[in-house]
Design an enzyme around this catalytic site. Sequence first.
Site, PDB file in Angstrom:
ATOM      1  N   HIS A   1       2.135   1.982  -3.262  1.00  0.00           N
ATOM      2  CA  HIS A   1       1.098   2.874  -3.780  1.00  0.00           C
ATOM      3  C   HIS A   1       1.470   4.346  -3.718  1.00  0.00           C
ATOM      4  O   HIS A   1       0.636   5.199  -4.005  1.00  0.00           O
ATOM      5  CB  HIS A   1      -0.219   2.637  -3.036  1.00  0.00           C
ATOM      6  CG  HIS A   1      -0.863   1.330  -3.354  1.00  0.00           C
ATOM      7  ND1 HIS A   1      -2.129   0.998  -2.914  1.00  0.00           N
ATOM      8  CD2 HIS A   1      -0.419   0.259  -4.055  1.00  0.00           C
ATOM      9  CE1 HIS A   1      -2.439  -0.223  -3.329  1.00  0.00           C
ATOM     10  NE2 HIS A   1      -1.411  -0.688  -4.026  1.00  0.00           N
TER      11      HIS A   1
ATOM     12  N   ASP B   1       0.869  -1.176   0.000  1.00  0.00           N
ATOM     13  CA  ASP B   1       0.000   0.000   0.000  1.00  0.00           C
ATOM     14  C   ASP B   1       0.907   1.228   0.000  1.00  0.00           C
ATOM     15  O   ASP B   1       2.005   1.161  -0.537  1.00  0.00           O
ATOM     16  CB  ASP B   1      -0.957  -0.038   1.196  1.00  0.00           C
ATOM     17  CG  ASP B   1      -2.281   0.660   0.911  1.00  0.00           C
ATOM     18  OD1 ASP B   1      -2.234   1.825   0.494  1.00  0.00           O
ATOM     19  OD2 ASP B   1      -3.353   0.058   1.113  1.00  0.00           O
TER      20      ASP B   1
END
Length: 466
Positions: free
Chosen positions: A306, A280
Amino acid sequence: MSVPSHPIASLDLMISTMPTRFPALNPTLQLIVAALLLVLMMTACVTAHAQDRRMVSEPSLPPQSAVCITLLPVPASSSAQDTRRLQQAIDACGAGQAVRLMAGIAGGRFVSGPLVMKSGVTLWLDEGVTLVAAADPALFDRNGRCGTIDEKGAGCRPFLLFEGTRGGGIVGTGRIDGQGGEIMAGSTQSWWQLARRAQQEHGKQNVPRLIQVVHAHDITFYRITLTNAPNFHLSLSQTEGATLWGIRIDTPADARNTDGIDPADSQDVTIAHSFIRTGDDHIAIKAGHGGTRYVSIVDDHLYWGHGLSIGSEIAGGVSDILVRDVSIDGAVSGLRIKSDASRGGLVSAVRYENVCLRNNRHPLEFDTRYDAHAKGDAIPVYRDILLRHVSGEGGSLVVRGHDADHPLALMLDGVAFAGGAIWQVDYAHLGAGPGGVSPLPAGLTAPPAGVEQMQCAARWVPFPSG
């Protein structure tokens, strides 16, 4: 000349008053002078406090005289036994002392349930030591929900908790392994599989964070490796003064909700000389109510993940952020500011400088409509944002303000993207500094001198092995 609160938004006013300010200049020179004045105003506005206010230098390992207790692995020890030994050692030491874990001849592996750190005590993991979080929901349970899916997702205690502590931290070249991919006791799924199923069922997984710091002061994390967290690796909340230096975070790209480092409602935080790849956000700066400010992110290398993010929760406001000498290679997003009308607030005085971006789907993604379906009146506003000496390749460059009344204000100075990068600009006031911009967003006039491009070849280094 005074500095306006919205320097980029004032560009039209500056241009319109150029004939009276500098009547001897022709219109073209007046436009160039206006742009240069805008750069100076933007720089003054952004750099006033855009970093950790402390004098931060590289931490050091504790002296041997500070070691209160040394622990070695016990062959065939159970997680209950290791939990008890570790917690007793932490509780027995005083402020300024350290609990040192050494590998010995038993493989260096300690398997434990959740531990609570004591104020001023440092946990020191030697080379070859792995502190492992037992994959047993019963050990982490708060309310009978750990290891299940519900609507809240707050049913597990963190593996390592710093709450109300002052000083201390975790140091050393050992590892902390959250075992996110291991099958949970009494289940047929791992923590990560539970998280993925929660996504499919529109629920929230009850899984533990690896390290959680709450209401703390002057915390240090130095040289430690964090891996395979079931959820966030290192979460800071309402913390004043945190130094994270030489950290490695290493977790698979498909491990859901495994943010690397999340400072929230905190101030005076430095994240330096670290290497992060995860499932993430690499780093996510958040602000629920108290606001987050004075954060320095310097000389870091980020890989799959991310993005280096601000948001999405920014209701309390985020300001005075410095990102310098950072590389992002192979991520979904590179530099990212994300929020929406359900959790927005003000993001201001953010400076990105000397940043190299490669193989990222969205090298820039500054978006006030992170959830296109979100409703509410907490409108995100991003202003006084500066990109100086930022280079990348390919992908989409998203700059999206909320509406005409809440535009995004961004200065671009020495910003160069190759490989067919495409700007997507909505409701934004953009300015070009003397370093130039390439390719040019529609409607933006660049200075005539060309683009000062970052030299990034030396920044591309492999993730450290071992």
